[in-house]
Design a protein around this motif. Structure first.
Motif, short mmCIF file in Angstrom:
data_model
loop_
_atom_site.label_atom_id
_atom_site.label_comp_id
_atom_site.label_asym_id
_atom_site.label_seq_id
_atom_site.Cartn_x
_atom_site.Cartn_y
_atom_site.Cartn_z
N ARG A 1 24.49 -37.69 4.14
CA ARG A 1 25.49 -36.64 4.39
C ARG A 1 26.75 -37.17 5.06
N LEU A 2 26.73 -38.45 5.43
CA LEU A 2 27.84 -39.04 6.17
C LEU A 2 28.49 -40.17 5.37
N SER A 3 29.79 -40.33 5.56
CA SER A 3 30.48 -41.47 4.95
C SER A 3 30.21 -42.71 5.80
N THR A 4 30.55 -43.86 5.28
CA THR A 4 30.41 -45.12 6.02
C THR A 4 31.21 -45.05 7.32
N GLU A 5 32.40 -44.49 7.25
CA GLU A 5 33.24 -44.35 8.44
C GLU A 5 32.57 -43.44 9.48
#
Length: 169
Positions: A129-133
């Motif tokens: 659910r999260l981007s790499t950033e």
């Protein structure tokens, strides 16, 4: 008496959201592990920490600190794992009051069977659910809030930057 510095509306919103998120993820991981493997999240943590320890053994006190439970709760959970043949306790030769918790071969097998599904569920509840950033930001936040773990979870420790573990958790 000390004057309270109350949370403002934005801080209160973030705090309550954090508590809800933490509870939901914990409850879902607990339910999933019990259904798949018959172990609790704490018991899974015990097995995982023992599997990573030299000779698959840890002092009970160190194990309690690692899985973040009280000594009495750990003792109860280890006793349950012991009854199932997954862990055994051994007396310490150098400290008559101390005990070792030791991962058995059956416990290692249970962990090997449980780990892929658990890792998949952790990934689906959080990391997918999260981007790499965002993952990097979350790692920095966790490090800032937990000084004992400073440096853990930084970009250099992400899976693409280290060799895969045979017991990927």
């Amino acid at each position: 008496m000390e004057q309270a510095v109350w949370l403002d509306a934005a801080e209160q919103h973030v705090w309550r959201g954090f508590l809800r998120m933490n509870t939901r993820i914990y409850d879902e991981l607990e339910r999933d592990l019990r259904e798949r493997s018959g172990v609790s999240l704490i018991e899974y943590g015990i097995l995982a920490h023992l599997s990573e320890a030299p000779e698959r053994r840890m002092r009970m006190r160190a194990l309690a600190d690692s899985v973040i439970v009280s000594k009495s709760r750990l003792s109860h959970q280890v006793a349950r794992l012991e009854r199932g043949g997954h862990v055994r306790r051994e007396h310490c030769d150098d400290d008559r009051r101390g005990l070792w918790a030791v991962l058995t071969d059956d416990g290692a097998d249970l962990l090997r069977r449980s780990a892929p599904g658990h890792a998949q569920r952790v990934r689906s509840l959080m990391f997918d659910r999260l981007s790499t950033e965002q993952i990097d930001q979350l790692a920095a936040i966790v490090a800032a809030l937990d000084p004992d773990r400073a440096g853990a979870g930084t970009e250099a420790s992400r899976p693409e930057h280290r060799p895969p573990s045979p017991d990927h958790r």
